[in-house]
Scaffold this motif. Structure first.
Motif, PDB file in Angstrom:
ATOM      1  N   LEU A 188       0.816  -1.201   0.000  1.00 42.03           N
ATOM      2  CA  LEU A 188       0.000   0.000   0.000  1.00 42.03           C
ATOM      3  C   LEU A 188       0.857   1.261   0.000  1.00 42.03           C
ATOM      4  CD1 LEU A 188      -2.876   1.085   0.038  1.00 42.03           C
ATOM      5  CD2 LEU A 188      -2.776   1.070   2.548  1.00 42.03           C
ATOM      6  N   PHE A 189       1.930   1.267   0.794  1.00 40.65           N
ATOM      7  CA  PHE A 189       2.815   2.427   0.850  1.00 40.65           C
ATOM      8  C   PHE A 189       4.238   1.956   0.595  1.00 40.65           C
ATOM      9  CE2 PHE A 189       5.324   5.841   2.540  1.00 40.65           C
ATOM     10  CZ  PHE A 189       4.569   6.978   2.280  1.00 40.65           C
ATOM     11  N   GLY A 190       4.950   2.707  -0.243  1.00 39.24           N
ATOM     12  CA  GLY A 190       6.325   2.338  -0.546  1.00 39.24           C
ATOM     13  C   GLY A 190       6.888   3.202  -1.641  1.00 39.24           C
ATOM     14  N   VAL A 191       8.141   2.982  -1.954  1.00 36.74           N
ATOM     15  CA  VAL A 191       8.785   3.771  -3.002  1.00 36.74           C
ATOM     16  C   VAL A 191       8.116   3.495  -4.340  1.00 36.74           C
ATOM     17  CG1 VAL A 191      11.014   3.900  -1.834  1.00 36.74           C
ATOM     18  CG2 VAL A 191      10.506   1.952  -3.327  1.00 36.74           C
ATOM     19  N   ARG A 192       8.144   4.472  -5.200  1.00 35.09           N
ATOM     20  CA  ARG A 192       7.510   4.349  -6.508  1.00 35.09           C
ATOM     21  C   ARG A 192       8.266   3.349  -7.380  1.00 35.09           C
ATOM     22  NH1 ARG A 192       2.735   6.237  -8.333  1.00 35.09           N
ATOM     23  NH2 ARG A 192       3.142   8.389  -7.679  1.00 35.09           N
ATOM     24  N   ALA A 221      20.883   0.981  -4.407  1.00 37.02           N
ATOM     25  CA  ALA A 221      21.098  -0.241  -3.627  1.00 37.02           C
ATOM     26  C   ALA A 221      20.086  -0.355  -2.495  1.00 37.02           C
ATOM     27  CB  ALA A 221      22.523  -0.266  -3.086  1.00 37.02           C
ATOM     28  N   LEU A 222      19.781   0.767  -1.811  1.00 36.58           N
ATOM     29  CA  LEU A 222      18.807   0.732  -0.722  1.00 36.58           C
ATOM     30  C   LEU A 222      17.418   0.341  -1.230  1.00 36.58           C
ATOM     31  CD1 LEU A 222      19.645   3.876   1.476  1.00 36.58           C
ATOM     32  CD2 LEU A 222      19.627   1.483   2.219  1.00 36.58           C
ATOM     33  N   ARG A 223      17.024   0.848  -2.388  1.00 34.00           N
ATOM     34  CA  ARG A 223      15.690   0.582  -2.923  1.00 34.00           C
ATOM     35  C   ARG A 223      15.458  -0.900  -3.212  1.00 34.00           C
ATOM     36  NH1 ARG A 223      12.778   2.568  -6.577  1.00 34.00           N
ATOM     37  NH2 ARG A 223      11.651   4.504  -6.187  1.00 34.00           N
ATOM     38  N   MET A 224      16.520  -1.631  -3.458  1.00 35.60           N
ATOM     39  CA  MET A 224      16.381  -3.046  -3.774  1.00 35.60           C
ATOM     40  C   MET A 224      15.902  -3.874  -2.591  1.00 35.60           C
ATOM     41  SD  MET A 224      17.063  -3.240  -6.934  1.00 35.60           S
ATOM     42  CE  MET A 224      17.681  -2.070  -8.137  1.00 35.60           C
ATOM     43  N   HIS A 225      15.950  -3.307  -1.369  1.00 37.99           N
ATOM     44  CA  HIS A 225      15.584  -4.065  -0.168  1.00 37.99           C
ATOM     45  C   HIS A 225      14.118  -3.901   0.211  1.00 37.99           C
ATOM     46  CE1 HIS A 225      19.754  -5.129   0.603  1.00 37.99           C
ATOM     47  NE2 HIS A 225      20.098  -3.845   0.478  1.00 37.99           N
ATOM     48  N   VAL A 226      13.371  -3.033  -0.476  1.00 38.13           N
ATOM     49  CA  VAL A 226      11.975  -2.801  -0.097  1.00 38.13           C
ATOM     50  C   VAL A 226      11.072  -3.016  -1.305  1.00 38.13           C
ATOM     51  CG1 VAL A 226      12.552  -1.169   1.737  1.00 38.13           C
ATOM     52  CG2 VAL A 226      12.176  -0.332  -0.581  1.00 38.13           C
ATOM     53  N   LYS A 227       9.829  -3.367  -1.017  1.00 40.79           N
ATOM     54  CA  LYS A 227       8.842  -3.569  -2.078  1.00 40.79           C
ATOM     55  C   LYS A 227       8.227  -2.227  -2.453  1.00 40.79           C
ATOM     56  CE  LYS A 227       6.110  -7.118  -1.862  1.00 40.79           C
ATOM     57  NZ  LYS A 227       5.010  -8.049  -1.507  1.00 40.79           N
ATOM     58  N   PRO A 228       8.086  -1.948  -3.732  1.00 40.75           N
ATOM     59  CA  PRO A 228       7.444  -0.692  -4.148  1.00 40.75           C
ATOM     60  C   PRO A 228       6.000  -0.625  -3.666  1.00 40.75           C
ATOM     61  CG  PRO A 228       8.578  -1.746  -5.985  1.00 40.75           C
ATOM     62  CD  PRO A 228       8.546  -2.745  -4.877  1.00 40.75           C
ATOM     63  N   GLY A 229       5.440   0.586  -3.678  1.00 43.79           N
ATOM     64  CA  GLY A 229       4.083   0.760  -3.168  1.00 43.79           C
ATOM     65  C   GLY A 229       3.223   1.627  -4.062  1.00 43.79           C
ATOM     66  N   LEU A 230       1.914   1.649  -3.707  1.00 44.54           N
ATOM     67  CA  LEU A 230       0.978   2.481  -4.445  1.00 44.54           C
ATOM     68  C   LEU A 230       1.161   3.959  -4.117  1.00 44.54           C
ATOM     69  CD1 LEU A 230      -2.332   0.410  -4.115  1.00 44.54           C
ATOM     70  CD2 LEU A 230      -0.981   0.740  -6.176  1.00 44.54           C
ATOM     71  N   VAL A 231       1.279   4.269  -2.833  1.00 45.65           N
ATOM     72  CA  VAL A 231       1.451   5.649  -2.384  1.00 45.65           C
ATOM     73  C   VAL A 231       2.913   5.843  -2.014  1.00 45.65           C
ATOM     74  CG1 VAL A 231       0.702   7.430  -0.770  1.00 45.65           C
ATOM     75  CG2 VAL A 231      -0.909   5.657  -1.517  1.00 45.65           C
ATOM     76  N   PRO A 232       3.638   6.736  -2.690  1.00 54.83           N
ATOM     77  CA  PRO A 232       5.080   6.896  -2.436  1.00 54.83           C
ATOM     78  C   PRO A 232       5.359   7.890  -1.305  1.00 54.83           C
ATOM     79  CG  PRO A 232       4.446   8.212  -4.307  1.00 54.83           C
ATOM     80  CD  PRO A 232       3.193   7.515  -3.860  1.00 54.83           C
ATOM     81  N   PRO A 233       6.595   7.914  -0.775  1.00 54.66           N
ATOM     82  CA  PRO A 233       6.980   8.882   0.265  1.00 54.66           C
ATOM     83  C   PRO A 233       6.875  10.328  -0.205  1.00 54.66           C
ATOM     84  CG  PRO A 233       8.581   7.098   0.106  1.00 54.66           C
ATOM     85  CD  PRO A 233       7.664   6.937  -1.045  1.00 54.66           C
ATOM     86  N   PHE A 234       6.768  10.545  -1.500  1.00 54.71           N
ATOM     87  CA  PHE A 234       6.656  11.901  -2.043  1.00 54.71           C
ATOM     88  C   PHE A 234       5.532  12.673  -1.358  1.00 54.71           C
ATOM     89  CE2 PHE A 234       4.583  14.819  -4.949  1.00 54.71           C
ATOM     90  CZ  PHE A 234       5.632  15.569  -5.454  1.00 54.71           C
ATOM     91  N   TYR A 235       4.376  12.026  -1.129  1.00 52.60           N
ATOM     92  CA  TYR A 235       3.215  12.714  -0.569  1.00 52.60           C
ATOM     93  C   TYR A 235       3.335  12.932   0.934  1.00 52.60           C
ATOM     94  CZ  TYR A 235       1.104  11.948  -5.090  1.00 52.60           C
ATOM     95  OH  TYR A 235       0.846  11.968  -6.433  1.00 52.60           O
ATOM     96  N   ALA A 236       4.300  12.291   1.561  1.00 53.72           N
ATOM     97  CA  ALA A 236       4.532  12.538   2.990  1.00 53.72           C
ATOM     98  C   ALA A 236       5.458  13.733   3.195  1.00 53.72           C
ATOM     99  CB  ALA A 236       5.114  11.290   3.642  1.00 53.72           C
ATOM    100  N   THR A 277       6.904   2.698  10.566  1.00 49.84           N
ATOM    101  CA  THR A 277       7.204   3.592   9.443  1.00 49.84           C
ATOM    102  C   THR A 277       6.036   3.654   8.462  1.00 49.84           C
ATOM    103  OG1 THR A 277       9.565   3.098   9.635  1.00 49.84           O
ATOM    104  CG2 THR A 277       8.803   4.028   7.544  1.00 49.84           C
ATOM    105  N   GLN A 278       5.417   2.513   8.189  1.00 48.04           N
ATOM    106  CA  GLN A 278       4.298   2.495   7.252  1.00 48.04           C
ATOM    107  C   GLN A 278       3.129   3.332   7.768  1.00 48.04           C
ATOM    108  OE1 GLN A 278       5.660   1.623   4.526  1.00 48.04           O
ATOM    109  NE2 GLN A 278       4.339  -0.063   3.864  1.00 48.04           N
ATOM    110  N   VAL A 279       2.787   3.153   9.040  1.00 53.80           N
ATOM    111  CA  VAL A 279       1.665   3.893   9.621  1.00 53.80           C
ATOM    112  C   VAL A 279       1.960   5.388   9.632  1.00 53.80           C
ATOM    113  CG1 VAL A 279       0.337   4.280  11.724  1.00 53.80           C
ATOM    114  CG2 VAL A 279       0.889   1.945  11.003  1.00 53.80           C
ATOM    115  N   SER A 280       3.175   5.758  10.039  1.00 54.54           N
ATOM    116  CA  SER A 280       3.541   7.165  10.140  1.00 54.54           C
ATOM    117  C   SER A 280       3.528   7.841   8.771  1.00 54.54           C
ATOM    118  CB  SER A 280       4.927   7.300  10.769  1.00 54.54           C
ATOM    119  OG  SER A 280       5.369   8.643  10.737  1.00 54.54           O
ATOM    120  N   TYR A 281       4.176   7.224   7.803  1.00 50.39           N
ATOM    121  CA  TYR A 281       4.256   7.828   6.468  1.00 50.39           C
ATOM    122  C   TYR A 281       2.890   7.848   5.775  1.00 50.39           C
ATOM    123  CZ  TYR A 281       9.270   8.637   5.827  1.00 50.39           C
ATOM    124  OH  TYR A 281      10.544   9.151   5.893  1.00 50.39           O
TER     125      TYR A 281
END
Length: 690
Positions: A608-612, A628-643, A670-674
């Protein structure tokens, strides 16, 4: 060039060259005068029948119908495109033809809409008075404008009509088809072949008009046509003339007792049956050609009355053949092939297009390319050459519009295969934008909107509809369809060309591509309303992200080019991205384009939330550490841009770095906060992606 018509056209082009504005002004004045004559004819008939110039509400609607049909007929027949050197008779015939079409269309409108209350004298009388008044006005105008300024025009005596013998079997077959069409429509309407009282008179009327229009259009004459479509054209004209003639007769004689389906239905069915008949006849006619040697036709085998020497002499005299002199300067040919292409392009090929030559001369070093290394074309057919076993081609120029090429990708791939590595491909295209600019320059703005909408529907929308496009390509062979700038450049990139330059010249877009890459291995480039985009996911896996289309087709292959010429704007988006369609901008503002991504979320490709999820090109712009950091997380629908709402690309990178590092330490928190901050910015503050 010895034809009187050819001399006439040369004379007219010479006299009116460079006078586009004055010609447009003249056409406008003629249209204004003709509009006055139309009103004078209509209101004079109204006064004669009713003793007043005041119109009733129904006849005011009839006047509006006259206006609309008069405008369409005038544009369709190009009545106001005044061609004085064609001659007086040509001008009078054009006026008469337009008046006849006006009467036909008015009668057809009345009959199809059942408006029999309108006076026949008013409708046909208006058309007749208009034609007569046009004859008088244009005769005076012709005498004043043409003969006083240009002098008497040359009337050509050459007849360019392609005549032939009357084909009785074909006429007999068509006679039968008329009867079949009539009774089939009668059967469909009444579940039987029995005709209602007086309907045999309708059949006789259709046969009578069929005979007249067949003689007028000469559709049964044997002629040498280029192809099936040229052979079918007289039949289509005859069907249209029969259709309008029936409407005129029904309205003129008040034949309201006949069903409109029974009147016009047989003509529509007849068109289909005649198309089949014409196709069969043309195919059968292909076996009638005499492929024998001309000498065998003159002197059949077994004819011993003429000696071989006499046969050869007589055959050569009949065929008018002479021996060719063997005077060839091969040294001169070699020197020409080894000379630079610059002079040839400037003085010959592009002599009439100096702006195009200047564009190419600025982009390419034409003095370093010899003529033996260039292929110059002006055709939709490509000259097949293989650089490995024929000769190296460094420059391929095609001055024909790409719009007329049926399979554009195949054509580009053949050009790619023909060129040597590093070679250049030059072409031109009539884009949607250049066509719109040309149309709005040619027509008045109010008129241009309507014409452009119809043209866009026929030549842009229909060629993209799944089933209808087959009919379109069958009829047009793919010619003159509208193509966007981003689509043509995207196809070029897709086929392995690096876009060097582009420039709009004379309402055409010229482009230069260089063979630097291999063609794309993507066998299914996006083309429909749904797009599947390749994006980088967790641990570098390739994801297929689904969206609604907001860009022109093949735009995904242009991301590097747009970034190269435009760069990024605030918010990390590409600046002035011409790939986005007008409706795509609206969909993006409302996030409608991302609705199909919910399917990726349900599949587990996204959270639901993650990098684009990013493309390979856009990801390559990131610093190596953040990639390299981005490879460790799953992308999301809503990106950190809107936070965080960063503005620059560097701020976007820093924002995503903070998110990923926080997520790796405390995922749930982190997910809840962002997510909470993003929802607040979107709902309360109205945050949007720029």
């Amino acid at each position: 060039m010895n034809s009187p018509y050819a001399k006439m056209d040369i004379r007219e082009n010479t006299l009116f060259e460079g006078q586009t504005r004055s010609s447009a002004a003249l056409s406008f004045l003629l249209a204004l005068a003709d509009f006055f004559l139309l009103n004078a004819a209509f209101f004079s008939l109204n006064y004669l029948k009713r003793g007043t110039l005041e119109l009733s509400p129904s006849y005011f609607k009839l006047l509006m119908a006259f206006y609309g049909i008069w405008l369409l007929v005038s544009l369709g027949t190009k009545k106001f495109r005044f061609r004085p050197l064609k001659g007086y008779r040509h001008t009078m015939w054009a006026i008469s033809k337009a008046g006849l079409y006006l009467a036909y269309f008015m009668a057809l409108m009345v009959v199809l809409m059942g408006l029999y209350a309108f006076s026949r004298a008013h409708v046909f009388g208006t058309c007749l008075i208009l034609i007569v008044s046009e004859w008088v006005f244009f005769s005076l105008f012709y005498k004043w404008y043409v003969q006083s300024r240009i002098g008497p025009s040359t009337q050509g005596t050459h007849s360019g009509k392609n005549t032939g013998a009357f084909r009785l079997p074909l006429a007999a077959a068509d006679f039968v088809l008329v009867g079949i069409s009539f009774f089939v429509v009668n059967y469909i309407k009444r579940d039987g072949l029995h005709l209602l009282p007086d309907y045999e008179k309708l059949l006789l009327l259709i046969y009578a008009l069929w005979f007249v229009v067949s003689m007028v259009t000469r559709k049964f004459e044997q002629r040498n046509y280029l192809n099936f479509y040229h052979a079918l054209w007289p039949w289509m004209k005859a069907a249209a003339l029969l259709f309008f003639s029936l409407a005129s007769v029904v309205f003129l004689f008040r034949l309201t007792e006949f069903s409109r389906t029974q009147v016009f239905g047989p003509v529509i069915l007849l068109v289909v049956l005649e198309g089949v008949l014409c196709a069969v006849y043309c195919r059968m006619g292909k076996g009638d050609r005499d492929d024998r040697d001309p000498a065998e036709v003159l002197f059949p085998q077994g004819d011993s009355s003429v000696s071989p020497a006499e046969k050869a002499m007589l055959a050569s005299s009949v065929l008018v053949q002479e021996e060719l002199p063997f005077v060839v300067d091969f040294d001169k040919i070699r020197a020409a092939l080894m000379s630079p292409v610059r002079e040839r392009l400037r003085d010959r090929a592009l002599r009439d297009d100096p702006a195009v030559f200047e564009f190419l001369d600025q982009i390419l070093d034409l003095s370093q390319i010899i003529q033996a290394e260039m292929v110059l074309r002006n055709s939709v057919e490509i000259l097949h050459l293989d650089a490995m076993d024929a000769r190296p081609v460094r420059l391929f120029i095609n001055l024909h519009e790409v719009n007329d090429i049926r399979n554009i990708n195949r054509y580009f791939l053949e050009a790619h295969n023909m060129l040597a590595a590093g070679g250049h491909f030059v072409g031109k295209v009539h884009t949607i934008q250049t066509h719109r600019e040309w149309m709005f320059q040619k027509y008045p703005r109010i008129m241009a909107h309507g014409i452009y909408a119809v043209d866009f529907l026929i030549h842009r929308v229909i060629p993209k509809l799944p089933r209808v496009k087959k009919v379109y390509f069958f009829l047009t062979k793919g010619r003159s369809r509208r193509i966007s700038r981003s689509e043509i450049l995207g196809r070029l990139s897709f086929c392995g060309f690096h876009i060097v330059a582009e420039r709009e010249i004379g309402h055409r877009l010229y482009f230069v591509g260089r063979k630097l890459l291999t063609p794309s291995l993507n066998t299914d480039p996006t083309y429909g309303p749904f797009v599947s985009l390749k994006r980088v996911g967790t641990r570098g896996e390739v994801l297929s992200i689904y969206k609604f289309r907001t860009m022109h087709p093949y735009s995904e292959f242009l991301q590097d080019y747009v970034y190269r010429i435009q760069g990024l704007k605030k918010g990390g988006k590409l600046d002035n991205d011409f790939r986005i369609t007008p409706w795509g901008k609206v969909m993006r503002r409302l996030w409608l384009d991302e609705l199909p991504m919910l399917y990726n979320w349900l599949k587990g490709d996204l959270q639901l939330f993650g990098v684009r999820p990013l493309s390979y090109h856009y990801l390559s712009l990131y610093p190596k550490e953040i990639r390299a950091l981005r490879m460790h997380v799953k992308p999301g629908l809503v990106p950190p841009f809107y936070a965080d709402m960063p503005e620059t690309f560097e701020e976007i990178c820093a924002s995503e770095k903070r998110y990923v590092e926080a997520y790796l330490r405390r995922p749930a928190r982190t997910q809840v906060s962002y997510f909470g901050r993003a929802v607040w910015n979107i709902v309360v503050k109205g945050a949007r992606s720029r």
